[in-house]
Design a protein around this motif. Structure first.
Motif, PDB file in Angstrom:
ATOM      1  N   GLN A 239      -8.147   0.583   4.998  1.00  0.00           N
ATOM      2  CA  GLN A 239      -7.286  -0.575   4.736  1.00  0.00           C
ATOM      3  C   GLN A 239      -7.490  -1.083   3.315  1.00  0.00           C
ATOM      4  O   GLN A 239      -6.517  -1.377   2.605  1.00  0.00           O
ATOM      5  N   THR A 240      -8.711  -1.199   2.914  1.00  0.00           N
ATOM      6  CA  THR A 240      -9.003  -1.709   1.570  1.00  0.00           C
ATOM      7  C   THR A 240      -8.447  -0.773   0.504  1.00  0.00           C
ATOM      8  O   THR A 240      -7.826  -1.215  -0.478  1.00  0.00           O
ATOM      9  N   SER A 241      -8.654   0.544   0.681  1.00  0.00           N
ATOM     10  CA  SER A 241      -8.193   1.505  -0.331  1.00  0.00           C
ATOM     11  C   SER A 241      -6.676   1.564  -0.380  1.00  0.00           C
ATOM     12  O   SER A 241      -6.074   1.636  -1.461  1.00  0.00           O
ATOM     13  N   GLU A 242      -6.003   1.542   0.772  1.00  0.00           N
ATOM     14  CA  GLU A 242      -4.534   1.581   0.763  1.00  0.00           C
ATOM     15  C   GLU A 242      -3.959   0.299   0.183  1.00  0.00           C
ATOM     16  O   GLU A 242      -2.953   0.330  -0.545  1.00  0.00           O
ATOM     17  N   ALA A 243      -4.573  -0.855   0.495  1.00  0.00           N
ATOM     18  CA  ALA A 243      -4.111  -2.123  -0.108  1.00  0.00           C
ATOM     19  C   ALA A 243      -4.290  -2.095  -1.614  1.00  0.00           C
ATOM     20  O   ALA A 243      -3.439  -2.583  -2.369  1.00  0.00           O
ATOM     21  N   ALA A 244      -5.391  -1.513  -2.090  1.00  0.00           N
ATOM     22  CA  ALA A 244      -5.605  -1.421  -3.531  1.00  0.00           C
ATOM     23  C   ALA A 244      -4.550  -0.539  -4.179  1.00  0.00           C
ATOM     24  O   ALA A 244      -4.068  -0.827  -5.290  1.00  0.00           O
ATOM     25  N   VAL A 245      -4.158   0.564  -3.482  1.00  0.00           N
ATOM     26  CA  VAL A 245      -3.114   1.441  -4.025  1.00  0.00           C
ATOM     27  C   VAL A 245      -1.785   0.680  -4.170  1.00  0.00           C
ATOM     28  O   VAL A 245      -1.119   0.734  -5.215  1.00  0.00           O
ATOM     29  N   GLU A 246      -1.389  -0.019  -3.112  1.00  0.00           N
ATOM     30  CA  GLU A 246      -0.113  -0.739  -3.161  1.00  0.00           C
ATOM     31  C   GLU A 246      -0.139  -1.872  -4.174  1.00  0.00           C
ATOM     32  O   GLU A 246       0.850  -2.112  -4.885  1.00  0.00           O
ATOM     33  N   ALA A 247      -1.258  -2.594  -4.258  1.00  0.00           N
ATOM     34  CA  ALA A 247      -1.363  -3.684  -5.231  1.00  0.00           C
ATOM     35  C   ALA A 247      -1.269  -3.144  -6.644  1.00  0.00           C
ATOM     36  O   ALA A 247      -0.577  -3.713  -7.504  1.00  0.00           O
ATOM     37  N   LEU A 404      -7.049   6.043  -6.892  1.00  0.00           N
ATOM     38  CA  LEU A 404      -7.030   5.150  -5.738  1.00  0.00           C
ATOM     39  C   LEU A 404      -6.405   5.838  -4.527  1.00  0.00           C
ATOM     40  O   LEU A 404      -6.854   5.662  -3.388  1.00  0.00           O
ATOM     41  N   GLU A 405      -5.363   6.630  -4.784  1.00  0.00           N
ATOM     42  CA  GLU A 405      -4.722   7.343  -3.678  1.00  0.00           C
ATOM     43  C   GLU A 405      -5.668   8.392  -3.088  1.00  0.00           C
ATOM     44  O   GLU A 405      -5.676   8.612  -1.868  1.00  0.00           O
ATOM     45  N   ARG A 406      -6.455   9.081  -3.984  1.00  0.00           N
ATOM     46  CA  ARG A 406      -7.399  10.058  -3.459  1.00  0.00           C
ATOM     47  C   ARG A 406      -8.466   9.387  -2.595  1.00  0.00           C
ATOM     48  O   ARG A 406      -8.852   9.911  -1.538  1.00  0.00           O
ATOM     49  N   ASP A 407      -8.977   8.249  -3.041  1.00  0.00           N
ATOM     50  CA  ASP A 407      -9.957   7.525  -2.221  1.00  0.00           C
ATOM     51  C   ASP A 407      -9.357   7.143  -0.883  1.00  0.00           C
ATOM     52  O   ASP A 407      -9.992   7.295   0.175  1.00  0.00           O
ATOM     53  N   THR A 410      -9.024  10.345   1.193  1.00  0.00           N
ATOM     54  CA  THR A 410     -10.328  10.793   1.702  1.00  0.00           C
ATOM     55  C   THR A 410     -10.793   9.927   2.858  1.00  0.00           C
ATOM     56  O   THR A 410     -11.247  10.433   3.902  1.00  0.00           O
ATOM     57  N   ASN A 411     -10.715   8.634   2.694  1.00  0.00           N
ATOM     58  CA  ASN A 411     -11.124   7.730   3.771  1.00  0.00           C
ATOM     59  C   ASN A 411     -10.266   7.934   5.012  1.00  0.00           C
ATOM     60  O   ASN A 411     -10.758   7.876   6.145  1.00  0.00           O
ATOM     61  N   ARG A 412      -8.990   8.191   4.792  1.00  0.00           N
ATOM     62  CA  ARG A 412      -8.103   8.408   5.924  1.00  0.00           C
ATOM     63  C   ARG A 412      -8.447   9.697   6.661  1.00  0.00           C
ATOM     64  O   ARG A 412      -8.488   9.738   7.894  1.00  0.00           O
ATOM     65  N   SER A 413      -8.737  10.771   5.893  1.00  0.00           N
ATOM     66  CA  SER A 413      -9.115  12.053   6.531  1.00  0.00           C
ATOM     67  C   SER A 413     -10.440  11.923   7.283  1.00  0.00           C
ATOM     68  O   SER A 413     -10.591  12.436   8.403  1.00  0.00           O
ATOM     69  N   LEU A 414     -11.414  11.240   6.647  1.00  0.00           N
ATOM     70  CA  LEU A 414     -12.697  11.050   7.304  1.00  0.00           C
ATOM     71  C   LEU A 414     -12.533  10.213   8.567  1.00  0.00           C
ATOM     72  O   LEU A 414     -13.171  10.488   9.601  1.00  0.00           O
TER      73      LEU A 414
END
Length: 742
Positions: A239-247, A404-407, A410-414
């Motif tokens: 959630q944090t990484s995807e929010a950072a991507v969109e922001a 940011l998208e890679r992070d 990665t978090n999503r795959s994990l």
């Protein structure tokens, strides 16, 4: 009694062990038996073992008694075995995502499991589960011993052992091992109770499997809990990484359209428009250049493509063509000045002016079109330059955006992997929670008979071992025995003539051998002495009969003196003039053997203090004469080796048929060597089964060095009952003669 009777008596002794009638004058030594040249032959050993059959029986009986006593006192024990088969480890969360089959347990794993089976926690749990602390076999404090009772009486109580101590006691009776090279672990337990042994072995296997299940459930529980925590953390990270991507996308304006960002899409569109604008400019310039080239070359511009394609020009051309056709038709009938002709020519000129005007407009349109196209190209190029300058900044933002998208990816795959693993763990943990990696393949059964001791095997072993031990003891005693027991042993070991056996009699003053000879003239002892008499009577020194006889022994108390006294009496009773001389001036004993009081004797005769008449006395029990040792001399050996002693013997030989000399023990003094040189015969008295063979050989060597004449060997103090076991010769006793009527 004459010599003939003595020979007859010698023949009567033929029942005794063989006595070779060899001339003592023969200086050759008999050749030892080729089969028994050693001190002890195998046959002698076997006969010796048989002679000690009482000892063999006693040792065997004692060993068997110990075996029966041990069987009666030993506590029987029961040993049982439970077998566990180890399987490959399954059902572990760490192996859920492994595609390969679980590997079977290796040697290290088997040894590790054996250590777990014998671990103190598991044994302590076993003690608690089976209440073994209440069993005196494992709890020493419950045993009623003398020490515990004494301590209890004085008020001292020992500390009660805890479960760990009881577990240690239990471990001493437990044996866990691998069966060969298999994956089977055997649990052997030994107890004094058949029921307890089976219960302990089976319960230990059950607790081990239960412990495996508990550990597996605990591991799965901990792993599931850990996976849940990790999943929750990963959700927050995603959630944090995807929010950072969109922001960041909103902040940088890198919105995606058709798979690319807006600036990238704009740059692509401008590039496309610029390409089209450049093409349109080139086309417009080409058309304008063509028209200009036609004008500059003087050619009619009407052939230009732009002019030809103009609908107005095409209409005017059609009108011109129609008007010229009309003029041509009228010119056939009308003159040029004709008004119709002139009107037609005026109309034609007007059409030309309109066409020219339209052509000029078209050329102007081409010029305007070229200018517009060039302006559009310039404008687009300027926009492209500006957008490219802006894309430099946008590229840096895009790099950060991709990171940011890679992070986030990665978090999503994990997170997806952990979710899948979590679901599999829950599903398989429920299925494998009650399955252990081991199973009992053979349970211990309560034995019906003790495994230790095995009565039959113990008795068989005790019988064989007792018999062997008894035989070995008897063999060692016989092999290391130091004395002679048979005539064959004497002749084989010494090479000297064997003169006979003298049986052992009761000791004591009234039961002396010389007195027994008179009391039982036809007894075994008397016949044995007569056998010795026969050997003496047949002994020759060259062509004459031997007259002087030396009685010698290796040690004292071998029967030398009593034998000499008995031989003197037998010879005297046979009618031979016989004198017995006591030459042992250190410990004289002839007077004791004959029951005479001590008197002057040889010592006084050699020193000149007395003559023959004063020192020669008659024996109380026979016609034999006796010369005692007399008083002590400072150097007895020198006195016996003197010429006076030789003169005494010469004088006695002239008077008596036989002169018997009782000498000191050869190992105690050197007198025997001196006397052996002066006498015709030497008889070595050897105590039966007692005198060491090496000592006998040493004495024979000493006597041989002193005199070249042969030495006869006589065994004395023979135990006839035991002797019959060593020899095939049977000693028979004549029946007592009835008394004559008065």
């Amino acid at each position: 009694m004459d010599a003939g009777r003595g020979s007859k008596q010698a023949e009567c002794m033929s029942n005794t062990p063989s006595m070779p009638v060899l001339s003592f004058g023969d200086r050759r030594r008999s050749t030892p038996d080729a089969q028994g040249a050693g001190d002890v032959s195998p046959w002698d050993l076997l006969r010796g073992i048989w002679a000690r059959k009482e000892l063999v029986g006693l040792c065997f009986g004692g060993f068997m008694a110990l075996a029966f006593l041990w069987l009666a006192t030993v506590t029987p024990t029961y040993t049982v075995e439970t077998r566990i088969l180890l399987s490959p480890r399954t059902g572990e969360i760490s192996s859920f995502d492994t595609q390969n089959q679980p590997a079977p347990p290796d040697a290290e794993t088997l040894q590790s499991e054996i250590q777990l089976l014998t671990s103190r926690p598991l044994l302590t749990r076993l003690v608690t589960d089976l209440h073994l602390d209440r069993d005196a076999e494992f709890n020493p404090s419950l045993r009623d011993g003398a020490k515990a009772q004494i301590l209890s009486l004085i008020g001292v109580r020992g500390s009660a052992p805890d479960e760990a101590d009881i577990a240690d006691n239990l471990l001493g009776q437990l044996n866990v091992f691998q069966k060969g090279s298999s994956r089977v672990i055997a649990i052997d337990f030994t107890s004094t109770s058949a029921e307890t042994s089976a219960r302990v072995a089976n319960r230990l296997a059950e607790l081990y499997i239960a412990q495996q299940i508990e550990q597996k459930v605990a591991v799965n529980r901990e792993a599931t809990k850990w996976l849940g925590q990790q999943i929750e953390q990963l959700r927050q990270k995603v959630q944090t990484s995807e929010a950072a991507v969109e922001a960041f996308r909103s902040e940088s304006g890198l919105f995606l359209t058709n798979g690319s960002t807006v600036p990238q899409q704009q740059l692509t569109d401008i590039n496309s428009q610029l390409t089209l604008a450049q093409a349109a400019r080139a086309e417009a310039e080409a058309k304008l250049q063509n028209a200009r080239s036609l004008i500059a070359s003087g050619n009619s511009v009407n052939s230009a493509a732009a002019v030809l394609q103009s609908p107005l020009i095409q209409n005017l051309r059609q009108q011109e063509v129609a008007l010229r056709a009309q003029i041509a038709q009228m010119s056939e009938t009308l003159l040029p000045s004709h008004p119709k002709m002139m009107e037609a020519q005026a109309n034609l000129a007007d059409l030309d002016r309109q066409i020219e005007k339209e052509v000029n407009k078209i050329i102007q349109g081409l010029e305007n079109e070229a200018r517009v196209a060039a302006a559009r190209v310039a404008s687009l190029r300027q926009s492209l330059i500006q957008l490219q300058a802006h894309m430099g900044t946008l590229n840096q933002d895009e790099v950060q955006l991709r990171a940011l998208e890679r992070d986030a990816s990665t978090n999503r795959s994990l997170l997806e992997s952990f979710l899948k693993r979590y679901e599999e763990a829950n599903a398989r943990a429920e299925a494998d929670a009650s399955a252990a990696n081991a199973r009992i393949v053979s349970r211990a059964q309560e034995p019906s008979s003790p495994t230790f001791p095995k009565t039959g095997a113990v008795l068989t072993l005790a019988t064989v071992a007792g018999l062997l031990l008894s035989l070995i003891i008897s063999f060692l005693l016989e092999a290391f025995s130091s004395g002679f027991r048979t005539a064959e042993q004497v002749e084989r070991a010494t090479g000297m003539p064997f003169l006979g056996l003298i049986p052992e009699l009761e000791t004591g003053p009234r039961a002396s051998p010389a007195n027994n000879l008179m009391r039982e003239p036809f007894g075994l002892y008397a016949e044995s002495i007569r056998g010795l008499q026969g050997s003496v009577l047949t002994a020759r020194i060259g062509d004459r009969r031997a007259k002087t006889l030396l009685m010698v022994s290796a040690h004292m108390d071998e029967g030398k003196t009593s034998t000499a006294a008995s031989l003197a009496r037998v010879l005297a009773m046979g009618g031979y003039r016989t004198i017995l001389i006591d030459a042992d001036m250190r410990a004289p004993s002839v007077h004791l053997a004959l029951g005479m009081p001590p008197q002057a004797g040889l010592a006084e005769l050699l020193t000149g203090q007395a003559n023959f008449g004063h020192v020669i006395r008659q024996d109380y029990g026979s016609y034999a004469h006796v010369m005692q040792a007399g008083g002590a001399l400072p150097n007895p050996t020198a006195a016996l080796a003197s010429a006076q002693m030789a003169w005494v013997l010469k004088a006695l030989e002239q008077t008596y048929d036989y002169v018997i000399i009782d000498s000191p023990a050869a190992m105690a003094a050197g007198d025997a060597m001196v006397l052996a040189k002066m006498t015709d015969l030497t008889i070595l008295v050897v105590r039966w089964a007692s005198t060491n063979r090496r000592v006998v050989a040493r004495v024979l060597k000493m006597l041989s060095a002193a005199s070249g004449r042969r030495v006869g060997v006589l065994l004395t103090r023979v135990n006839l009952r035991r002797y019959r076991r060593y020899s095939d010769t049977v000693i028979e006793e004549y029946p007592a003669r009835p008394a004559r009527a008065a």
